[in-house]
Design a protein around this motif. Structure first.
Motif, PDB file in Angstrom:
ATOM      1  N   THR A 147       0.790  -1.237   0.000  1.00 23.58           N
ATOM      2  CA  THR A 147       0.000   0.000   0.000  1.00 23.58           C
ATOM      3  C   THR A 147       0.820   1.284   0.000  1.00 23.58           C
ATOM      4  N   SER A 148       2.123   1.208   0.332  1.00 28.78           N
ATOM      5  CA  SER A 148       2.882   2.462   0.482  1.00 28.78           C
ATOM      6  C   SER A 148       4.311   2.293  -0.030  1.00 28.78           C
ATOM      7  N   ARG A 149       4.434   2.074  -1.341  1.00 29.67           N
ATOM      8  CA  ARG A 149       5.715   1.728  -1.942  1.00 29.67           C
ATOM      9  C   ARG A 149       6.327   2.862  -2.770  1.00 29.67           C
ATOM     10  N   ASP A 150       5.764   4.051  -2.715  1.00 28.56           N
ATOM     11  CA  ASP A 150       6.247   5.125  -3.587  1.00 28.56           C
ATOM     12  C   ASP A 150       7.457   5.864  -3.032  1.00 28.56           C
ATOM     13  N   VAL A 151       7.507   6.060  -1.717  1.00 28.21           N
ATOM     14  CA  VAL A 151       8.605   6.838  -1.134  1.00 28.21           C
ATOM     15  C   VAL A 151       8.730   6.510   0.363  1.00 28.21           C
ATOM     16  N   LEU A 152       9.977   6.515   0.832  1.00 23.52           N
ATOM     17  CA  LEU A 152      10.253   6.462   2.271  1.00 23.52           C
ATOM     18  C   LEU A 152      10.659   7.870   2.668  1.00 23.52           C
ATOM     19  N   VAL A 153       9.951   8.451   3.641  1.00 20.67           N
ATOM     20  CA  VAL A 153      10.170   9.858   3.983  1.00 20.67           C
ATOM     21  C   VAL A 153      10.639  10.019   5.421  1.00 20.67           C
ATOM     22  N   VAL A 154      11.269  11.167   5.643  1.00 19.11           N
ATOM     23  CA  VAL A 154      11.638  11.608   6.986  1.00 19.11           C
ATOM     24  C   VAL A 154      10.966  12.961   7.201  1.00 19.11           C
ATOM     25  N   MET A 155      10.232  13.082   8.295  1.00 16.18           N
ATOM     26  CA  MET A 155       9.546  14.328   8.628  1.00 16.18           C
ATOM     27  C   MET A 155      10.129  14.905   9.910  1.00 16.18           C
ATOM     28  N   LEU A 156      10.543  16.171   9.858  1.00  9.71           N
ATOM     29  CA  LEU A 156      11.074  16.842  11.034  1.00  9.71           C
ATOM     30  C   LEU A 156       9.940  17.341  11.925  1.00  9.71           C
ATOM     31  N   LYS A 157      10.277  17.770  13.110  1.00 18.51           N
ATOM     32  CA  LYS A 157       9.266  18.240  14.058  1.00 18.51           C
ATOM     33  C   LYS A 157       8.495  19.442  13.519  1.00 18.51           C
ATOM     34  N   ASP A 158       9.161  20.273  12.694  1.00 20.44           N
ATOM     35  CA  ASP A 158       8.493  21.460  12.154  1.00 20.44           C
ATOM     36  C   ASP A 158       7.609  21.149  10.949  1.00 20.44           C
TER      37      ASP A 158
END
Length: 300
Positions: A147-158
């Motif tokens: 279901t979620s194979r397009d991108v691996l992301v990192v999200m910062l606190k902001d």
């Protein structure tokens, strides 16, 4: 003089009665869940991403060389829990797979919504080098992720979201992975990694994202140090009493000085031998910082 004294008393009274400014109440949905999905969708549409299929061609359980990381020296001055939270939360990230599943329902309509599965991680180099769990990255590239194979992301606190560009190291036995993002010239706040393992009884802290409660804070102590066999290899682990749960995978465990002394790996429910429905305690296992430093220095 009387007028001055009365005015002074009134001002003091107002100052004391005025409520102190406390910490804000965060909205986990609008601040994190919605932004994570929306900004991941933009990255996918722009196309500057490494898909699960592409990453899977280079991702492996071991066989990586040393990692070039600019690690800061340990801190040795005790910090208050509040200061630890303020500092560590800025260096704690959300690591999540994201994508459109493309499934077609019974009415023939294709699912176009973005699916995400947030876990945790932490920055160890201001140039964009981040630690998380092996099972977090493997959860992205595995064929079971449909279901979620397009991108691996990192999200910062902001709320800033970056695509993961590369896996620098992965170690299945020790459940650690080191990933790289391009922060586009921004100096990220990195945590310091302890060069000495903690001892039983030492206080510990954790900032993580248990079950979508983003940037939750917990404290406790080291309760045990033990070895176990995992995928044919012995590995050293610690147990702690600070709480964490699903979504906390890959989070940093912090000592009283603000240094990383371990990384979350798993929880294990210990039940009564005569009644499996009765939970007696939960073992919360972490990977000591010495294991991470050895992998960085020597590879696997």
């Amino acid at each position: 003089m009387k007028y001055f004294f009365k005015t002074f008393i009134i001002l003091i009274t107002i100052f004391i009665a005025k409520p102190l400014q406390g910490q804000n109440y965060k909205n986990n949905i609008t601040q994190y869940k919605v932004k994570l999905k929306g900004r991941s969708e933009k990255l996918i549409d722009l196309g500057d991403v490494v898909s699960a299929d592409s990453m899977n061609t280079t991702f492996k359980a071991k066989g990586y060389g040393p990692v070039d990381v600019n690690l800061k020296s340990m801190k040795k001055k005790k910090m208050s829990p509040g200061n630890i939270y303020d500092q560590v939360s800025e260096s704690t990230v959300i690591v999540s797979s994201a994508g459109r599943c493309g499934e077609v329902n019974e009415r023939g309509a294709e699912c176009k919504r973005i699916h995400t599965y947030p876990a945790s991680g932490y920055i160890i180099d201001s140039k964009g080098i981040i630690v998380t769990n092996y099972h977090v990255v493997n959860g992205y590239v595995t064929k079971y992720n449909t279901t979620s194979r397009d991108v691996l992301v990192v999200m910062l606190k902001d709320g800033t979201v970056f695509p993961v560009k590369e896996v620098l190291l992965a170690d299945k036995s020790n459940d650690l992975a080191i990933i790289k993002i391009d922060p586009r010239g921004v100096e990220l706040p990195a945590l310091r990694v302890a060069t000495e393992d903690a001892e039983i009884g030492d206080p510990v802290y954790i900032v993580s994202h248990p079950k979508g409660y983003f940037y939750a804070f917990s404290s406790g102590m080291v309760t045990d140090k033990f070895s176990e066999i995992n995928f044919g290899q012995y590995r050293n682990l610690m147990a702690i009493s600070a709480d964490f749960a699903a979504g906390s995978s890959g989070a940093a465990i912090i000592d009283q000085y603000g240094n990383v002394m371990g990384t979350v790996t798993y929880t294990k429910t210990l039940q009564h031998s005569d009644d499996d429905s009765k939970t007696q305690m939960v073992l919360k296992a972490i990977i000591p910082s010495s294991v991470l430093l050895k992998l960085i220095k020597e590879g696997n």
